[in-house]
Design a protein around this motif. Structure first.
Motif, short mmCIF file in Angstrom:
data_model
loop_
_atom_site.label_atom_id
_atom_site.label_comp_id
_atom_site.label_asym_id
_atom_site.label_seq_id
_atom_site.Cartn_x
_atom_site.Cartn_y
_atom_site.Cartn_z
N GLN A 1 85.46 39.34 91.26
CA GLN A 1 84.23 39.44 90.48
C GLN A 1 83.98 40.89 90.05
O GLN A 1 83.62 41.16 88.90
N LEU A 2 84.21 41.83 90.98
CA LEU A 2 83.97 43.24 90.64
C LEU A 2 85.02 43.75 89.64
O LEU A 2 84.70 44.58 88.78
N ASP B 1 86.36 41.85 87.30
CA ASP B 1 85.89 41.29 86.02
C ASP B 1 84.74 42.12 85.45
O ASP B 1 84.70 42.43 84.27
N MET B 2 83.78 42.47 86.33
CA MET B 2 82.61 43.23 85.87
C MET B 2 83.04 44.61 85.36
O MET B 2 82.56 45.07 84.32
N ARG C 1 77.58 35.42 81.88
CA ARG C 1 78.62 34.61 82.53
C ARG C 1 78.10 34.08 83.87
O ARG C 1 77.39 34.77 84.59
N GLN D 1 78.30 33.61 87.53
CA GLN D 1 79.02 34.27 88.62
C GLN D 1 78.09 34.39 89.82
O GLN D 1 76.91 34.05 89.73
N ILE E 1 75.93 39.13 94.19
CA ILE E 1 76.90 40.21 93.97
C ILE E 1 76.66 40.86 92.62
O ILE E 1 76.66 42.09 92.50
N SER F 1 75.47 44.74 92.16
CA SER F 1 76.36 45.61 91.38
C SER F 1 75.62 46.28 90.23
O SER F 1 75.79 47.47 89.97
N ALA G 1 77.54 44.30 79.20
CA ALA G 1 78.93 43.87 79.06
C ALA G 1 79.47 43.30 80.38
O ALA G 1 80.17 42.30 80.39
N ALA G 2 79.10 43.92 81.49
CA ALA G 2 79.58 43.47 82.80
C ALA G 2 79.06 42.07 83.12
O ALA G 2 79.67 41.34 83.91
N LEU G 3 77.94 41.70 82.51
CA LEU G 3 77.33 40.41 82.81
C LEU G 3 77.75 39.32 81.82
O LEU G 3 77.70 38.14 82.15
#
Lengths: 210, 210
Positions: free
Chosen positions: A200-201, A203-204, B161, B163, B167, B171, B207-209
């Motif tokens: 997951q990290l 991907d992020m 996304r 997920q 987490i 993050s 973007a990370a999400l």
């Protein structure tokens, strides 16, 4: 570990010294590095203060060696995995996939490192302590530079968005160290938890850069 | 500030109390909260210890009030900006755009908060200290919940996304607090630095999400 140890050209650490550092990392995390004493570490080890002083002349040196080992753990695990033939994204994913389990395996060391971020460990008085903290900064910088190189390569080949490199680098480093702040080991943790977390990290982080 | 103060239904803080908290945040950041004493804070203020004890019965209470104010600063700035009519992405961008300048404006408070993440402030002894630390946890949780709600809404409407929510939340919170670790105010800092930083971190977070 053998390859990594050979690569960084360091002599292996004695079991006794490693045990003391493990205990110190736990005690510093629990009580705070400023409050904890050599006595507290000896008590946690069920050992004498003499055994600790045999390896570490002062609490400042012990603290510095904990911080240095924290940086070494991840560097030795992640550094050798970088493959210049791979894409920046593939390298970054591989690095994060190794970084996450390693920080969780050596969690108390990294919690001590967090304390040092806020400038509390800069009160070194002896020249040995100052020398060690210089080594820590060099070692951390060397680890950061591996990530910096990958980010730079990705921005150059267009696979990562062009943006302020230092800010992107510091943000990604915090993102992949976030579990140090919130992770608590649990008895009923599924075996997939840590690999899933690493995925997951990854991907992020990759998404944040693309 | 007026709207936020009204919303959280708190009486305004006296100038004297705020000055002491500002000084305490700086001293705790510089010396470490465990090491710093009321004497150090009084010296920094050029004031008597009596003035501090008039407002804060112990160092533990002073420390707790610094942490509580750190959480209040961002909550009061960011909370009122959330608009249910807006998309999760637009809300998240607005929140981060307000969060970044606010943590940099009140930087020493947030550096003290980092120390507390590693469990050093859990040594409260008096019932007042324990009560305050309970308030801090509640206040932090309330602030986190605003972000949690936005992330959840985005995952539900498909703009973010799907997920692991906890987490992802932790993050993103670390990502937007990353500048607390590395930011140093500079005389020659361009006026655009902080808005640019806020934009870059908004972009990375969204973007990370996505």
């Amino acid at each position: 570990m053998t390859a990594a140890a050979a690569q960084t050209d360091k002599k292996p650490m004695s079991k006794s010294k490693a045990e003391i550092l493990d205990a110190a990392a736990e005690v510093f995390t629990k009580l705070g590095a400023d409050t904890a004493s050599i006595d507290d570490v000896a008590r946690h080890l069920g050992s004498t203060k003499g055994r600790i002083y045999h390896h570490f002349p002062s609490k400042g040196v012990l603290l510095a060696e904990v911080c240095l080992r924290a940086a070494d753990f991840v560097h030795e695990e992640v550094g050798p995995a970088v493959d210049p033939a791979e894409t920046p994204e593939a390298n970054l994913r591989k690095m994060i996939t190794l970084h996450i389990p390693e920080i969780l395996r050596t969690l108390p060391y990294h919690k001590v490192i967090i304390q040092s971020y806020v400038g509390m460990n800069q009160k070194s008085t002896t020249s040995l302590e100052r020398e060690l903290f210089k080594q820590i900064r060099t070692e951390r910088r060397a680890y950061e530079d591996i990530f910096r190189g990958i980010l730079q390569a990705g921005m150059q080949d267009g696979s990562f968005r062009d943006q302020n490199l230092s800010i992107a680098l510091q943000s990604i480093l915090l993102l992949i160290n976030a579990p140090v702040f919130w992770y608590r080991p649990r008895e009923d943790e599924p075996a997939s938890f840590i690999p899933d977390l690493a995925n997951q990290l990854s991907d992020m982080a990759v998404a944040a850069l693309r």
